[in-house]
Design an enzyme around this catalytic site. Sequence first.
Site, short mmCIF file in Angstrom:
data_model
loop_
_atom_site.label_atom_id
_atom_site.label_comp_id
_atom_site.label_asym_id
_atom_site.label_seq_id
_atom_site.Cartn_x
_atom_site.Cartn_y
_atom_site.Cartn_z
N ASP A 14 13.48 -28.17 1.62
CA ASP A 14 13.80 -27.21 0.55
C ASP A 14 14.01 -27.87 -0.81
OD1 ASP A 14 13.75 -25.29 2.55
OD2 ASP A 14 15.90 -25.44 2.92
N GLU A 15 13.33 -28.96 -1.05
CA GLU A 15 13.48 -29.68 -2.32
C GLU A 15 12.78 -28.95 -3.47
OE1 GLU A 15 12.20 -30.95 0.45
OE2 GLU A 15 13.42 -32.67 1.08
N GLY A 16 11.81 -28.10 -3.11
CA GLY A 16 11.01 -27.42 -4.14
C GLY A 16 9.54 -27.83 -4.05
N LYS A 17 9.12 -28.21 -2.84
CA LYS A 17 7.73 -28.68 -2.63
C LYS A 17 6.71 -27.62 -3.01
CE LYS A 17 8.86 -29.37 1.70
NZ LYS A 17 10.32 -29.18 1.62
N ASN A 39 8.62 -23.05 10.54
CA ASN A 39 9.99 -23.43 10.18
C ASN A 39 10.07 -23.67 8.67
OD1 ASN A 39 8.32 -25.67 10.54
ND2 ASN A 39 9.90 -26.97 11.47
N GLY A 41 9.57 -22.91 4.68
CA GLY A 41 9.57 -21.77 3.77
C GLY A 41 9.39 -22.33 2.37
N HIS A 42 8.20 -22.18 1.81
CA HIS A 42 7.89 -22.77 0.50
C HIS A 42 7.80 -21.67 -0.54
CE1 HIS A 42 6.09 -26.61 2.56
NE2 HIS A 42 7.35 -26.38 2.87
N THR A 43 8.66 -21.76 -1.57
CA THR A 43 8.76 -20.68 -2.56
C THR A 43 7.96 -21.00 -3.82
OG1 THR A 43 11.02 -20.44 -1.75
CG2 THR A 43 10.44 -19.19 -3.74
N THR A 130 15.41 -23.43 13.39
CA THR A 130 14.99 -22.14 12.80
C THR A 130 14.57 -21.17 13.89
OG1 THR A 130 12.72 -22.91 12.55
CG2 THR A 130 14.18 -23.26 10.66
N GLN A 225 9.27 -29.64 5.51
CA GLN A 225 10.56 -30.26 5.80
C GLN A 225 10.79 -31.44 4.83
OE1 GLN A 225 8.49 -29.52 8.98
NE2 GLN A 225 9.36 -27.58 8.39
N ARG A 306 22.73 -22.75 2.58
CA ARG A 306 22.50 -24.19 2.66
C ARG A 306 23.78 -24.93 2.29
NH1 ARG A 306 17.22 -23.48 -1.01
NH2 ARG A 306 15.72 -22.83 0.56
N LYS A 332 15.71 -28.79 -10.05
CA LYS A 332 17.00 -28.11 -10.10
C LYS A 332 18.08 -28.83 -10.92
CE LYS A 332 17.20 -24.84 -6.65
NZ LYS A 332 17.58 -24.23 -5.39
P1 GDP Z 1 10.46 -26.05 -0.38
O1 GDP Z 1 10.70 -25.67 1.04
O2 GDP Z 1 10.59 -27.51 -0.64
O3 GDP Z 1 9.18 -25.50 -0.94
O4 GDP Z 1 11.65 -25.38 -1.21
P2 GDP Z 1 12.22 -23.87 -1.02
O5 GDP Z 1 11.27 -22.93 -1.59
O6 GDP Z 1 12.68 -23.66 0.37
O7 GDP Z 1 13.56 -23.97 -1.88
C1 GDP Z 1 13.56 -24.30 -3.22
C2 GDP Z 1 14.26 -23.15 -3.98
O8 GDP Z 1 14.58 -23.57 -5.27
C3 GDP Z 1 13.35 -21.94 -4.17
O9 GDP Z 1 14.14 -20.79 -4.20
C4 GDP Z 1 12.71 -22.20 -5.54
O10 GDP Z 1 12.30 -21.00 -6.18
C5 GDP Z 1 13.88 -22.82 -6.27
N1 GDP Z 1 13.53 -23.80 -7.31
C6 GDP Z 1 12.53 -24.70 -7.32
N2 GDP Z 1 12.64 -25.52 -8.41
C7 GDP Z 1 13.73 -25.10 -9.09
C8 GDP Z 1 14.39 -25.56 -10.28
O11 GDP Z 1 13.98 -26.52 -10.93
N3 GDP Z 1 15.52 -24.89 -10.65
C9 GDP Z 1 16.00 -23.83 -9.96
N4 GDP Z 1 17.11 -23.24 -10.40
N5 GDP Z 1 15.40 -23.38 -8.83
C10 GDP Z 1 14.30 -24.02 -8.40
P1 IMO Z 2 10.82 -26.63 4.31
O1 IMO Z 2 9.38 -27.00 4.53
C1 IMO Z 2 14.98 -27.12 5.54
C2 IMO Z 2 15.74 -27.82 9.79
C3 IMO Z 2 16.45 -26.72 10.56
C4 IMO Z 2 17.17 -27.54 11.60
C5 IMO Z 2 16.17 -28.64 11.93
C6 IMO Z 2 15.29 -28.36 13.14
O2 IMO Z 2 11.02 -25.27 3.80
O3 IMO Z 2 11.50 -27.68 3.50
P2 IMO Z 2 13.31 -26.71 13.71
O4 IMO Z 2 13.13 -25.24 13.46
O5 IMO Z 2 12.27 -27.54 13.04
O6 IMO Z 2 13.46 -27.02 15.16
O7 IMO Z 2 14.72 -27.07 13.04
O8 IMO Z 2 15.34 -28.75 10.78
N1 IMO Z 2 14.51 -27.37 9.08
C7 IMO Z 2 14.43 -27.22 7.76
N2 IMO Z 2 15.39 -27.33 6.80
N3 IMO Z 2 13.70 -26.85 5.18
C8 IMO Z 2 12.73 -26.76 6.12
O9 IMO Z 2 11.42 -26.64 5.80
C9 IMO Z 2 13.08 -26.91 7.48
N4 IMO Z 2 12.41 -26.86 8.65
C10 IMO Z 2 13.29 -27.16 9.62
O10 IMO Z 2 17.34 -26.02 9.71
O11 IMO Z 2 18.30 -28.15 11.04
MG MG Z 3 11.92 -24.39 2.19
#
Ligand code: GDP
Ligand code: IMO
Ligand code: MG
Length: 424
Positions: A14-17, A39, A41-43, A130, A225, A306, A332
Amino acid sequence: MSKVNLLLGLQWGDEGKGKIVDVLTKQHDIIARFQGGPNAGHTLVFNGQKHVLHTIPSGIFHDKAMNFVGNGVVIDPVIFKNELDHLAKHQIDFPSKLCISRGAHLILPTHRLLDAASETAKGKAKIGSTLKGIGPTYMDKTGRNGLRIGDLELPDWKERYQKLTQKHLKMLSNYTIKIDFNLEELETAFFEGLKLLQTIPFVDGVFYMQNAIDKNQKVLAEGAQGSLLDIDFGTYPFVTSSTTTAAGACTGLGIAPNQIGEVYGIMKAYTTRVGSGPFPTELFDEDGKRMAEVGKEFGATTGRPRRCGWLDLVALKHAVQLNGVTQLAMMKGDVLSGFNTIKACTSYLYKGKEISHFPYSINEEDIKPIYTEFTGWQEDITEITSVAEIPKVLKEYIAFIENYVGVPINIVSVGPDRKQTIIL
Ligand code: GDP
Ligand code: IMO
Ligand code: MG
């Protein structure tokens, strides 16, 4: 011949990939997922709209780019169909924008049930999965029992499906904990999903990738991940079941190490984690609450809150080294605006001794973070568009990180929107 660029999360996901893949797609011809499954979730946020992708690569909204799902990915046809249904209003012609490697494995309905049974049986020690069936599907892959996308083209595919399902049902009956389910309903949704999945071209993945490289096409491999969830190098057993680090791009796509070019490492200016497992810099105070609120830190796949904490530079350096990161994107930073003091962990007190490497295990009872403190920036940075506008103290924080991990931060993200991105 072109090189494959790689984009990976360096923390616990969830770094913002997704956002940065979307930003970089215009410089690439193919966006390729290489591991993980739904598992993830890319936003992506653009034109005032938010989209969350689970299986489909984050290049899908661009006219030109192809999207490829590699052999290292595990696919749930039910979630795949949901995803495509959600995107219906965008009128994307999926069969011409998306293709799937025949080597990718299928998540069966019973894989999800086994995931649930395993987690319930673990009780307090649960991974916090997940519950998408990821672990059991990769177990069948390494156990040499799995079903692959290419198997759908075989005449005896249904029998293979039945055989594996029966095996799973036996395994489920061995758990003392009983999981409620209606297999008929689950299978109806599964076979509906498969129908749609079979309208997408299946390809021989290695040939597809090598041909693209030969033709000088620019590929961006999209990690899911994060490095600290890697099956080998993460915080085992609180990890996912795939290789989330750079090596996973080779095995999950069919490319050689010397075919990799740039490695983009994506990091938050602080740290988050969803699910169980150790997290040395986790905060339980007002600072942590503030990060969660301002950063809207809720899982994009499960909606779970989180956990939040300060940046862990020891863990970040571990990830930078493992992946051969060539440039960083810091996400962020806007969330930290207004903090008087910012902290970053620069070493650990581990079993009574100060260390500056990521040890075998980071169990809470063994480890305490040692922090370096920084003056915070007070300005709202969500509207800034140039390097010159970055507050001086934020520049100092960036310089410190670059110096610590030995890699430049070339992208600074100051908000969720595609446009809120500064390229340094
Ligand atoms: P991913 O799984 O690495 O693609 O990241 P996620 O989508 O799960 O989580 C990142 C969250 O941070 C999402 O809700 C994005 O819309 C949001 N986001 C991404 N970059 C930034 C940023 O620079 N600032 C803020 N406030 N939100 C961000
Ligand atoms: P993105 O691509 C954050 C975490 C789960 C759990 C562990 C194992 O959006 O960054 P699993 O369902 O793979 O058996 O879960 O890994 N996890 C994630 N945490 N972002 C994800 O994907 C994740 N995918 C799995 O919360 O701790
Ligand atoms: Mg994510």
